[in-house]
Enzyme design. Structure first.
Site, PDB file in Angstrom:
ATOM      1  N   LYS A   1      -6.887   2.626 -15.877  1.00 46.99           N
ATOM      2  CA  LYS A   1      -7.109   1.205 -16.155  1.00 46.99           C
ATOM      3  C   LYS A   1      -6.619   0.952 -17.575  1.00 46.99           C
ATOM      4  CE  LYS A   1     -11.045  -1.999 -16.694  1.00 46.99           C
ATOM      5  NZ  LYS A   1     -10.440  -3.198 -16.140  1.00 46.99           N
TER       6      LYS A   1
ATOM      7  N   THR B   1      -7.523  -5.186 -19.535  1.00 48.95           N
ATOM      8  CA  THR B   1      -8.724  -5.906 -19.128  1.00 48.95           C
ATOM      9  C   THR B   1      -8.430  -7.386 -19.282  1.00 48.95           C
ATOM     10  OG1 THR B   1     -11.120  -6.151 -19.426  1.00 48.95           O
ATOM     11  CG2 THR B   1      -9.824  -5.771 -21.423  1.00 48.95           C
TER      12      THR B   1
ATOM     13  N   GLU C   1      -5.138  -2.551 -13.481  1.00 51.82           N
ATOM     14  CA  GLU C   1      -6.610  -2.543 -13.406  1.00 51.82           C
ATOM     15  C   GLU C   1      -7.111  -1.488 -12.415  1.00 51.82           C
ATOM     16  OE1 GLU C   1      -9.133  -4.305 -14.731  1.00 51.82           O
ATOM     17  OE2 GLU C   1      -8.384  -6.219 -15.451  1.00 51.82           O
TER      18      GLU C   1
HETATM   19  C1  LIG Z   1     -19.407  -9.104 -20.710  1.00 47.43           C
HETATM   20  C2  LIG Z   1     -18.118  -9.010 -19.937  1.00 47.43           C
HETATM   21  O1  LIG Z   1     -17.483 -10.004 -19.643  1.00 47.43           O
HETATM   22  N1  LIG Z   1     -17.728  -7.795 -19.584  1.00 47.43           N
HETATM   23  C3  LIG Z   1     -16.635  -7.422 -18.855  1.00 47.43           C
HETATM   24  C4  LIG Z   1     -15.622  -8.278 -18.468  1.00 47.43           C
HETATM   25  C5  LIG Z   1     -14.584  -7.762 -17.741  1.00 47.43           C
HETATM   26  N2  LIG Z   1     -14.584  -6.463 -17.420  1.00 47.43           N
HETATM   27  C6  LIG Z   1     -13.495  -5.895 -16.627  1.00 47.43           C
HETATM   28  C7  LIG Z   1     -13.647  -6.144 -15.174  1.00 47.43           C
HETATM   29  C8  LIG Z   1     -12.205  -6.098 -14.700  1.00 47.43           C
HETATM   30  O2  LIG Z   1     -11.735  -4.787 -14.611  1.00 47.43           O
HETATM   31  C9  LIG Z   1     -11.481  -6.707 -15.835  1.00 47.43           C
HETATM   32  C10 LIG Z   1     -11.188  -8.145 -15.558  1.00 47.43           C
HETATM   33  O3  LIG Z   1     -12.042  -9.017 -16.147  1.00 47.43           O
HETATM   34  O4  LIG Z   1     -12.267  -6.469 -16.998  1.00 47.43           O
HETATM   35  C11 LIG Z   1     -15.573  -5.624 -17.822  1.00 47.43           C
HETATM   36  O5  LIG Z   1     -15.552  -4.412 -17.530  1.00 47.43           O
HETATM   37  N3  LIG Z   1     -16.580  -6.118 -18.534  1.00 47.43           N
END
Ligand SMILES: CC(=O)Nc1ccn([C@H]2C[C@H](O)[C@@H](CO)O2)c(=O)n1
Length: 103
Positions: free
Chosen positions: A19, A22, A72
């Site tokens: 990954k 994000t 991702e």
């Molecule tokens: C607090 C918060 O928003 N935490 C997050 C946001 C996104 N992610 C990850 C989930 C997906 O893989 C991508 C896409 O948003 O980012 C996360 O782990 N924690």
């Protein structure tokens, strides 16, 4: 003190290099290329690695591609579902590309 958190279920993919992006909302669009960030788990804020930000690119939910999903380590359908769960109703998003520098 950590600088960014990820849900615990993504920890192993990040550490294995599966990954490499994000996708976040406006509240986390302030990161800049070259920044070194301490990374923690969202659930307990426990530190698990340090990453370097490679780029921060504005994007829209509607233009996410299979390449985003590959970066991702999930399908595009699952990625859209994950984003809709975390950021309901949000269309303006930011792709943060990163590499793990230490763990
Ligand atoms: C607090 C918060 O928003 N935490 C997050 C946001 C996104 N992610 C990850 C989930 C997906 O893989 C991508 C896409 O948003 O980012 C996360 O782990 N924690």
């Amino acid at each position: 003190m950590n600088d960014i958190t990820f849900f615990q279920r993504f920890e192993s993919d990040i550490l294995a290099g599966r990954k490499t992006i994000t996708i976040r909302d406006e509240s986390e669009a302030h990161f800049e290329p070259g920044q070194i960030l301490r990374v923690g788990r969202y659930e307990d804020d426990g530190y698990f690695c340090t990453i370097k930000v490679l780029s921060v690119t504005p994007t829209l939910l509607s233009v996410l591609t299979d390449e985003h999903a590959r970066q991702e380590n999930m399908t595009l359908e699952v990625l859209r579902d994950v984003i809709n769960d975390i950021y309901p109703g949000v269309t303006q998003l930011y792709v943060i590309a990163f590499e793990v520098v230490s763990a």
